[in-house]
Design a protein around this motif. Structure first.
Motif, PDB file in Angstrom:
ATOM      1  N   ALA A 189      -0.168   4.286 -10.744  1.00 34.30           N
ATOM      2  CA  ALA A 189       0.233   5.193  -9.715  1.00 34.30           C
ATOM      3  C   ALA A 189       1.471   6.069 -10.698  1.00 34.30           C
ATOM      4  O   ALA A 189       1.630   7.170 -10.156  1.00 34.30           O
ATOM      5  N   ALA A 190       2.182   5.438 -11.340  1.00 30.04           N
ATOM      6  CA  ALA A 190       3.487   6.387 -11.891  1.00 30.04           C
ATOM      7  C   ALA A 190       2.764   7.256 -12.759  1.00 30.04           C
ATOM      8  O   ALA A 190       3.088   8.381 -12.996  1.00 30.04           O
ATOM      9  N   LEU A 191       1.918   6.700 -13.480  1.00 29.89           N
ATOM     10  CA  LEU A 191       1.083   7.759 -14.589  1.00 29.89           C
ATOM     11  C   LEU A 191       0.399   8.768 -13.631  1.00 29.89           C
ATOM     12  O   LEU A 191       0.660  10.099 -14.233  1.00 29.89           O
ATOM     13  N   TRP A 192      -0.061   8.405 -12.626  1.00 29.85           N
ATOM     14  CA  TRP A 192      -0.841   9.743 -11.938  1.00 29.85           C
ATOM     15  C   TRP A 192       0.006  10.658 -11.440  1.00 29.85           C
ATOM     16  O   TRP A 192      -0.057  11.617 -11.614  1.00 29.85           O
ATOM     17  N   GLY A 193       1.137  10.078 -11.013  1.00 31.68           N
ATOM     18  CA  GLY A 193       2.286  11.104 -10.488  1.00 31.68           C
ATOM     19  C   GLY A 193       2.974  11.863 -11.617  1.00 31.68           C
ATOM     20  O   GLY A 193       3.098  13.027 -11.422  1.00 31.68           O
ATOM     21  N   ILE A 194       3.291  11.373 -12.693  1.00 28.75           N
ATOM     22  CA  ILE A 194       3.705  12.057 -13.862  1.00 28.75           C
ATOM     23  C   ILE A 194       2.497  13.152 -14.455  1.00 28.75           C
ATOM     24  O   ILE A 194       2.600  14.360 -14.475  1.00 28.75           O
ATOM     25  N   LEU A 237       0.744  -1.080  -0.104  1.00 33.78           N
ATOM     26  CA  LEU A 237       0.009   0.013   0.041  1.00 33.78           C
ATOM     27  C   LEU A 237       0.904   1.341   0.100  1.00 33.78           C
ATOM     28  O   LEU A 237       0.759   2.167  -0.783  1.00 33.78           O
ATOM     29  N   VAL A 238       1.722   1.220   0.792  1.00 31.72           N
ATOM     30  CA  VAL A 238       2.782   2.375   0.871  1.00 31.72           C
ATOM     31  C   VAL A 238       3.517   2.674  -0.281  1.00 31.72           C
ATOM     32  O   VAL A 238       3.837   3.726  -0.823  1.00 31.72           O
ATOM     33  N   LEU A 239       3.929   1.315  -1.097  1.00 30.09           N
ATOM     34  CA  LEU A 239       5.096   1.348  -2.007  1.00 30.09           C
ATOM     35  C   LEU A 239       4.278   2.005  -3.292  1.00 30.09           C
ATOM     36  O   LEU A 239       4.862   2.659  -4.230  1.00 30.09           O
ATOM     37  N   ILE A 240       2.815   1.809  -3.174  1.00 32.04           N
ATOM     38  CA  ILE A 240       2.164   2.310  -4.289  1.00 32.04           C
ATOM     39  C   ILE A 240       2.337   3.751  -4.348  1.00 32.04           C
ATOM     40  O   ILE A 240       2.593   4.521  -5.329  1.00 32.04           O
ATOM     41  N   GLY A 241       2.059   4.427  -3.110  1.00 33.80           N
ATOM     42  CA  GLY A 241       2.188   5.834  -2.880  1.00 33.80           C
ATOM     43  C   GLY A 241       3.656   6.312  -3.476  1.00 33.80           C
ATOM     44  O   GLY A 241       4.099   7.160  -3.863  1.00 33.80           O
ATOM     45  N   THR A 242       4.759   5.287  -2.937  1.00 38.40           N
ATOM     46  CA  THR A 242       6.245   5.786  -3.073  1.00 38.40           C
ATOM     47  C   THR A 242       6.607   5.854  -4.729  1.00 38.40           C
ATOM     48  O   THR A 242       7.143   6.790  -5.043  1.00 38.40           O
ATOM     49  N   ILE A 243       5.851   4.766  -5.339  1.00 37.22           N
ATOM     50  CA  ILE A 243       6.022   4.560  -6.699  1.00 37.22           C
ATOM     51  C   ILE A 243       5.403   6.037  -7.546  1.00 37.22           C
ATOM     52  O   ILE A 243       6.189   6.821  -8.274  1.00 37.22           O
ATOM     53  N   MET A 244       4.287   6.487  -6.837  1.00 35.95           N
ATOM     54  CA  MET A 244       3.742   7.749  -7.354  1.00 35.95           C
ATOM     55  C   MET A 244       4.592   8.892  -7.291  1.00 35.95           C
ATOM     56  O   MET A 244       4.800   9.832  -8.096  1.00 35.95           O
ATOM     57  N   GLU A 245       5.251   8.933  -5.838  1.00 33.94           N
ATOM     58  CA  GLU A 245       5.854  10.336  -5.686  1.00 33.94           C
ATOM     59  C   GLU A 245       7.247  10.269  -6.255  1.00 33.94           C
ATOM     60  O   GLU A 245       7.954  11.280  -6.534  1.00 33.94           O
ATOM     61  N   LEU A 246       8.028   8.999  -6.503  1.00 33.05           N
ATOM     62  CA  LEU A 246       9.174   8.850  -7.310  1.00 33.05           C
ATOM     63  C   LEU A 246       8.941   9.536  -8.606  1.00 33.05           C
ATOM     64  O   LEU A 246       9.597  10.238  -9.380  1.00 33.05           O
ATOM     65  N   ALA A 247       7.751   9.014  -9.424  1.00 32.57           N
ATOM     66  CA  ALA A 247       7.506  10.004 -10.636  1.00 32.57           C
ATOM     67  C   ALA A 247       7.452  11.259 -10.462  1.00 32.57           C
ATOM     68  O   ALA A 247       7.927  12.131 -11.390  1.00 32.57           O
ATOM     69  N   VAL A 248       6.628  11.570  -9.343  1.00 29.51           N
ATOM     70  CA  VAL A 248       6.740  13.184  -9.355  1.00 29.51           C
ATOM     71  C   VAL A 248       7.981  13.701  -9.097  1.00 29.51           C
ATOM     72  O   VAL A 248       8.441  14.934  -9.454  1.00 29.51           O
ATOM     73  N   LEU A 249       8.965  13.045  -8.428  1.00 28.39           N
ATOM     74  CA  LEU A 249      10.405  13.566  -7.971  1.00 28.39           C
ATOM     75  C   LEU A 249      11.146  13.793  -9.036  1.00 28.39           C
ATOM     76  O   LEU A 249      11.812  14.545  -9.403  1.00 28.39           O
ATOM     77  N   PHE A 250      11.086  12.873  -9.987  1.00 30.74           N
ATOM     78  CA  PHE A 250      11.736  12.987 -11.584  1.00 30.74           C
ATOM     79  C   PHE A 250      11.248  13.842 -12.640  1.00 30.74           C
ATOM     80  O   PHE A 250      11.765  14.392 -13.427  1.00 30.74           O
TER      81      PHE A 250
END
Length: 394
Positions: free
Chosen positions: A98-103, A40-53
């Motif tokens: 989640a990665a797409l959401w972050g982007i 559950l937390v990794l889903i959020g982390t993946i999203m935020e990694l996308a945001v970070l980059f």
């Protein structure tokens, strides 16, 4: 249509769709996809990694080619992300979504507030951002009601797919109705694109480094990021697993959790808009001090109704942070390069969430969900000192 009304339509319609999903995704992730606390937390982390980059590159898109293009692209990508996660209830499909959401969010972050600030020439920002947050909360409230109805009549999965499709439609509508008349590109014809990008990033850093308020806001942003990801991903699991909610009951309760929280948020925003005059940092200090206390009590509460009451207060207080931080930040920034500078704040938030999310997730996995929520509350405490410093500047 008046420019302010267009802004309110953007914030409310997108919040409507996103909260159809957010109301139900904890149920979808736990009951349909079977994710454990760390996943559950990794889903959020993946999203935020996308945001970070992607925060800085998409901020540059907004400053070079237009804020309108940027936030419309972002809305479209978020729609695709929800269509993907709603189509395949597995960890990997949800992770890609989640990665797409972050982007997608990085295209919106900074660009939308820069667009309206430029169109209004920095006039009435206090009122517009606070009203925008209220309209966003109204849209979210309506999205919650629709999510419960659709999930009850059909399924949680169908509700998520409908929201994704609506976001794609909204992006197409915005392409036709949004004006952009005050945009000034930071591009310079006499330099290369690479030099222009370096100049834009350097300009954003110079704005932040030379301003004590902006530096404090940067530190606050990091710690909010460290604290937020764990709580965002664990509070739903706390109710589902800690109080053994079955899916049918969870749909109604999660609808009530979000709906009442947003009604409270609208009320708090109205009070702030009416009675708070330029003392936003002090308001943030008081609200976040209370927030830490409520989160600690929420984590250890064994009574369902008490936990529900605490969640409503926590969610409504957390939702006030964003518009107040937006006001404080935008007032300190110059128009040219504003989106890039705001993207730097988005990147700091993402960095905090990427670092804090796995930490809280591991604590939750090896202790308990309650332990993870307690650690999230503790991570907010350092912000109180910097909010106190900011109150001295303003």
């Amino acid at each position: 249509m008046d420019i302010k009304n267009i802004y309110y339509f953007i914030t409310s319609s997108r919040s409507f769709c996103i909260h159809i999903v957010f109301t139900l995704n904890a149920i979808y992730y736990v009951s349909h996809a079977g994710l454990n606390p760390l996943q559950l937390v990794l889903i959020g982390t993946i999203m935020e990694l996308a945001v970070l980059f992607f925060e800085i590159p998409t901020g540059l898109v907004a400053d070079f080619w237009g804020r309108k293009k940027s936030f419309i692209i972002g809305t479209f990508i978020i729609g695709l992300a929800h269509l993907l996660e709603g189509s395949v209830p597995t960890f990997w499909a949800i992770a890609v979504g989640a990665a797409l959401w972050g982007i997608g969010w990085t295209f919106i972050s900074g660009a939308e507030t820069s667009w309206i600030a430029d169109e209004l020439e920095n006039n009435e920002l206090d009122t517009v951002f606070l009203k925008g947050a209220k309209f966003s909360s109204i849209g979210s409230f309506l999205g919650i009601i629709v999510s419960v109805v659709v999930a009850t009549v059909f399924t949680v999965q169908i509700a998520i797919l409908i929201a994704g499709g609506l976001l794609v439609v909204i992006a197409i509508i915005l392409l036709r109705i949004v004006p952009e008349t005050k945009f000034l590109s930071i591009a310079h014809g006499e330099t290369t694109s690479y030099q222009q990008i370096l100049h834009a990033v350097k300009g954003g850093l110079i704005q932040i480094k030379g301003n004590a308020m902006l530096i404090s806001l940067a530190v606050v942003t990091i710690f909010f990021g460290l604290a937020s990801e764990g709580f965002d991903r664990l509070w739903g699991a706390h109710f589902i697993e800690g109080f053994h909610l079955i899916e049918k009951d969870a749909i109604y309760w999660f609808g009530a959790f979000y709906a009442i929280a947003f009604l409270l948020n609208i009320g708090i925003l109205k009070v702030v808009e009416t009675y708070v005059k330029e003392r936003f940092a002090m308001v943030l200090l008081v609200l976040n001090s209370l927030l830490v206390l409520l989160m600690l009590i929420f984590a250890v509460s064994n009574a369902f109704l008490l936990a529900a009451l605490l969640y409503w207060l926590i969610a409504s207080l957390r939702a006030v942070n964003t518009p107040l931080i937006n006001i404080l930040t935008n007032k300190q920034l110059q128009s040219q390069g504003r989106a890039t500078a705001l993207s730097m704040y988005g990147q700091l938030d993402a960095f905090g969430q990427v670092a804090g999310g796995p930490l809280v997730g591991i604590i939750a996995l090896y202790t308990s969900i309650q332990g993870g929520i307690i650690s999230s509350a503790i991570l907010i405490i350092p912000t109180l000192y910097f909010l106190w410093r900011m109150s001295k500047f303003s």
